[in-house]
Design a protein around this motif. Structure first.
Motif, short mmCIF file in Angstrom:
data_model
loop_
_atom_site.label_atom_id
_atom_site.label_comp_id
_atom_site.label_asym_id
_atom_site.label_seq_id
_atom_site.Cartn_x
_atom_site.Cartn_y
_atom_site.Cartn_z
N ILE A 48 -7.67 21.80 3.81
CA ILE A 48 -6.26 21.71 4.20
C ILE A 48 -6.01 20.43 5.00
CG2 ILE A 48 -4.47 22.82 5.62
CD1 ILE A 48 -4.95 24.57 3.34
N LEU A 49 -6.93 20.15 5.94
CA LEU A 49 -6.73 18.95 6.76
C LEU A 49 -6.97 17.68 5.95
CD1 LEU A 49 -8.35 20.20 10.07
CD2 LEU A 49 -5.93 20.04 9.48
N ASP A 50 -7.80 17.78 4.91
CA ASP A 50 -8.03 16.63 4.02
C ASP A 50 -6.71 16.24 3.34
OD1 ASP A 50 -9.31 14.67 2.65
OD2 ASP A 50 -10.58 15.99 1.43
N MET A 51 -5.96 17.28 2.94
CA MET A 51 -4.67 17.01 2.28
C MET A 51 -3.76 16.23 3.24
SD MET A 51 -4.37 20.81 0.66
CE MET A 51 -3.34 20.75 -0.77
N CYS A 52 -3.76 16.68 4.50
CA CYS A 52 -2.87 16.04 5.48
C CYS A 52 -3.34 14.62 5.81
CB CYS A 52 -2.82 16.85 6.77
SG CYS A 52 -2.28 18.54 6.52
N ARG A 53 -4.66 14.45 6.02
CA ARG A 53 -5.10 13.11 6.44
C ARG A 53 -4.98 12.11 5.30
NH1 ARG A 53 -10.40 16.01 6.51
NH2 ARG A 53 -11.69 15.14 4.86
N THR A 54 -5.19 12.57 4.05
CA THR A 54 -5.06 11.65 2.92
C THR A 54 -3.61 11.16 2.81
OG1 THR A 54 -6.80 12.90 1.81
CG2 THR A 54 -5.53 11.38 0.45
N THR A 55 -2.66 12.06 3.09
CA THR A 55 -1.25 11.66 3.06
C THR A 55 -1.01 10.54 4.07
OG1 THR A 55 -0.78 13.99 2.61
CG2 THR A 55 1.10 12.60 3.15
N VAL A 56 -1.60 10.69 5.26
CA VAL A 56 -1.43 9.66 6.29
C VAL A 56 -2.13 8.36 5.87
CG1 VAL A 56 -1.90 9.09 8.71
CG2 VAL A 56 -1.16 11.37 8.10
N ASN A 57 -3.30 8.49 5.24
CA ASN A 57 -4.00 7.29 4.74
C ASN A 57 -3.11 6.50 3.80
OD1 ASN A 57 -6.31 8.05 6.07
ND2 ASN A 57 -7.34 8.88 4.29
N VAL A 58 -2.50 7.20 2.86
CA VAL A 58 -1.67 6.53 1.86
C VAL A 58 -0.39 5.97 2.50
CG1 VAL A 58 -0.25 6.95 -0.20
CG2 VAL A 58 -2.58 7.81 -0.10
N PHE A 59 0.17 6.74 3.44
CA PHE A 59 1.39 6.27 4.09
C PHE A 59 1.12 4.96 4.85
CE2 PHE A 59 4.76 6.51 7.46
CZ PHE A 59 5.81 6.27 6.60
N SER A 60 -0.01 4.91 5.54
CA SER A 60 -0.32 3.70 6.30
C SER A 60 -0.51 2.50 5.36
CB SER A 60 -1.57 3.93 7.14
OG SER A 60 -2.05 2.71 7.62
N ASP A 61 -1.17 2.72 4.22
CA ASP A 61 -1.33 1.62 3.26
C ASP A 61 0.04 1.10 2.83
OD1 ASP A 61 -4.02 2.09 3.34
OD2 ASP A 61 -4.09 3.21 1.46
N SER A 62 0.94 2.05 2.53
CA SER A 62 2.25 1.63 2.02
C SER A 62 3.06 0.91 3.10
CB SER A 62 3.02 2.85 1.49
OG SER A 62 3.49 3.63 2.57
N CYS A 63 2.94 1.37 4.36
CA CYS A 63 3.65 0.69 5.45
C CYS A 63 3.07 -0.71 5.61
CB CYS A 63 3.49 1.45 6.76
SG CYS A 63 4.31 3.03 6.75
N GLY A 64 1.74 -0.83 5.44
CA GLY A 64 1.11 -2.15 5.54
C GLY A 64 1.72 -3.11 4.52
N ALA A 65 1.89 -2.62 3.28
CA ALA A 65 2.46 -3.48 2.24
C ALA A 65 3.86 -3.93 2.63
CB ALA A 65 2.47 -2.73 0.91
N VAL A 66 4.65 -2.99 3.15
CA VAL A 66 6.04 -3.32 3.52
C VAL A 66 6.07 -4.31 4.69
CG1 VAL A 66 8.10 -2.34 4.63
CG2 VAL A 66 7.11 -1.23 2.63
N ILE A 67 5.28 -4.02 5.72
CA ILE A 67 5.31 -4.87 6.92
C ILE A 67 4.81 -6.28 6.59
CG2 ILE A 67 4.24 -5.20 9.19
CD1 ILE A 67 4.41 -2.13 9.51
N ILE A 68 3.70 -6.34 5.84
CA ILE A 68 3.15 -7.66 5.52
C ILE A 68 4.13 -8.44 4.63
CG2 ILE A 68 1.27 -8.86 4.32
CD1 ILE A 68 -0.55 -6.59 5.47
N ALA A 69 4.74 -7.74 3.67
CA ALA A 69 5.71 -8.42 2.80
C ALA A 69 6.88 -8.97 3.62
CB ALA A 69 6.23 -7.44 1.74
N ARG A 70 7.30 -8.20 4.62
CA ARG A 70 8.41 -8.67 5.46
C ARG A 70 8.00 -9.90 6.25
NH1 ARG A 70 13.01 -8.60 5.50
NH2 ARG A 70 13.56 -7.84 7.57
#
Ligand code: ASP
Length: 435
Positions: A393-415
């Motif tokens: 159950i916690l794997d599901m939650c932490r993986t979501t955060v892993n992916v969210f952080s990657d996507s925020c990285g793409a947005v922030i770096i692009a900006r």
């Protein structure tokens, strides 16, 4: 008109998840139809969906990195993008770990009524496999990351889905692709751009089946785990959940707002299909095709940035995992009644940071890293048994955060690279084509 009536994909997936919880809970692992258990049907359908996603990983990462680096061109952009990416990965992972450290010390889930919780919980699970796996490793395990970056055989690395090896090779390939005579280089550039477009199209096709795939994957987890396993460990699970929530609804939005100068709500909206996919698959690697699709088409980040930041991020940037490792190790120490001084806590923070880089983006990958940290800190490795029941159950939650952080990285770096067309609307960039 018809398309307006059609429910958007992320709503379809969300409904599928809710139905899956009900179906999984009702059927358990035993109930069936005509001699076939529902559980095996969930496993079969979920497995097919996962295979379809995984099938795309190797060609998609390769094509995406090559076209991305080609887009950076021959100027100084490559080094600048690289350094920004590394700084982003390390600092957000560290922030995540510190958040975990704060919450686990504050809530102290391993202590019940002033007593170490270990004695109350018992250690029934067989952990010998995981412990054996971690044997002989230490904080030095981090060095294997470098070994994996240079595979002896690129074809084997691809066959094994060994992402780091593929990434290094693709980076080198693309770096020189734009430095050979134009006459030859352009043939390759066109080829890889076509490959990228085709892979994104296939991703879209696979995503049409996402509601069914997600239903099967979530129903399978609920059917086998149920909610009973969570109760004795509710305080530990709650601590992890709270810390993950803090990282994704406070820390990340602050970075998006102040460094990226974008509206964080838009980012959640744009990334929702990828986040739900990460939650259902527990694998950042399997989610990568969807993450790339969302970041480029829904958030509007250029292929040049997303194809550089995301494949690397899915492999080395794991905020949720780093946070989880830290909370889990300190929880285990608390449960055994072991006092952790500042020095040990510092050791745990640094090893969590280093091992999270080496953890693969597949389900339950952190468990081995946790044993590595326990051993490095001189704590009992068998303690891992305490958390196994809630790990999925916690794997599901932490993986979501892993992916969210990657996507925020793409947005922030692009900006920070001067891109202005980001998160203007959730679906305004549907037709974008890699440059
Ligand atoms: N399942 C995680 C991921 O794929 C890794 C882990 O923490 O086990 O991102």
């Amino acid at each position: 008109m018809i398309s307006m009536l059609k429910l958007q994909l992320h709503w379809q997936i969300l409904i599928a998840m809710i139905l899956a919880v009900i179906a999984g809970y009702a059927s358990g692992t035993e109930a069936g139809l005509g001699g076939v258990t529902f559980y095996s049907m969930y496993a079969f359908v979920g497995g097919l969906f996962l295979s379809a996603l995984k099938m795309l990983i190797v060609p998609l990462i390769t094509a995406s990195i090559i076209t991305g680096v080609a887009g950076v061109g021959t100027g100084k952009g490559f080094g600048r993008l690289g350094s920004k990416t590394v700084v982003y990965y390390l600092s957000t992972s560290l922030l995540a770990i510190l958040t975990g450290l704060f919450f686990v010390n504050l809530i102290a889930p391993g202590v019940v009524n002033g007593m170490p919780a270990g004695s109350l919980m018992g250690l029934e699970a067989d952990v010998s496999g995981i412990v054996e796996n971690a044997q002989g490793r230490g904080a030095v395990d981090f060095l294997t990351v470098f070994e994996r970056m240079l595979p002896t055989n690129i074809v084997r690395a691809a066959a094994d889905g060994q992402m780091l090896g593929i990434i290094t090779f693709s980076l080198l390939f693309a770096y020189y692709m734009v430095r050979i005579p134009e006459k030859y280089g352009s043939v390759m550039t066109n080829f890889w751009q076509a490959m990228m477009l085709i892979m994104l199209k296939i991703t879209e096709l696979v995503m049409k089946f996402a509601p069914i795939g997600v239903f099967a994957l979530v129903a399978k987890v609920v059917a086998s785990t149920g909610f009973d396993a969570v109760l004795p460990l509710a305080s530990f699970a709650g601590t992890v959940f709270l810390a993950l929530l803090f990282h994704s609804v406070i820390t990340m939005p602050l970075l998006l707002t102040f460094i990226g100068r974008v509206n964080p709500i838009r980012q959640y909206q744009a990334m929702s299909p990828a986040l739900m996919m990460a939650f259902s698959t527990s694998s950042s690697a399997a989610t990568l095709p969807v993450t790339l699709d969302c970041v480029e088409k829904r958030a509007g980040v250029s292929n040049r940035v997303s194809s550089f930041v995301l494949p690397l991020g899915a492999t080395v940037n794991m905020d949720g995992t780093a946070l989880y490792e830290c909370v889990a190790v300190i929880f285990i120490a608390q449960a055994y009644g072991i006092d952790l001084n500042m020095g040990l806590q510092f050791l745990i923070v640094t090893t969590a940071l280093l091992t999270s880089i080496g953890v693969a983006g597949v389900p339950a990958a952190s468990l081995v890293a946790i044993v590595v940290i326990l051993t490095a800190a001189g704590l009992p490795a068998e303690g891992i048994g305490l958390i196994l029941a809630v790990d999925r159950i916690l794997d599901m939650c932490r993986t979501t955060v892993n992916v969210f952080s990657d996507s925020c990285g793409a947005v922030i770096i692009a900006r920070t690279e001067g891109e202005t067309d980001i998160l203007k609307g959730t679906s305004g960039n549907e037709e974008s084509v890699p440059a």
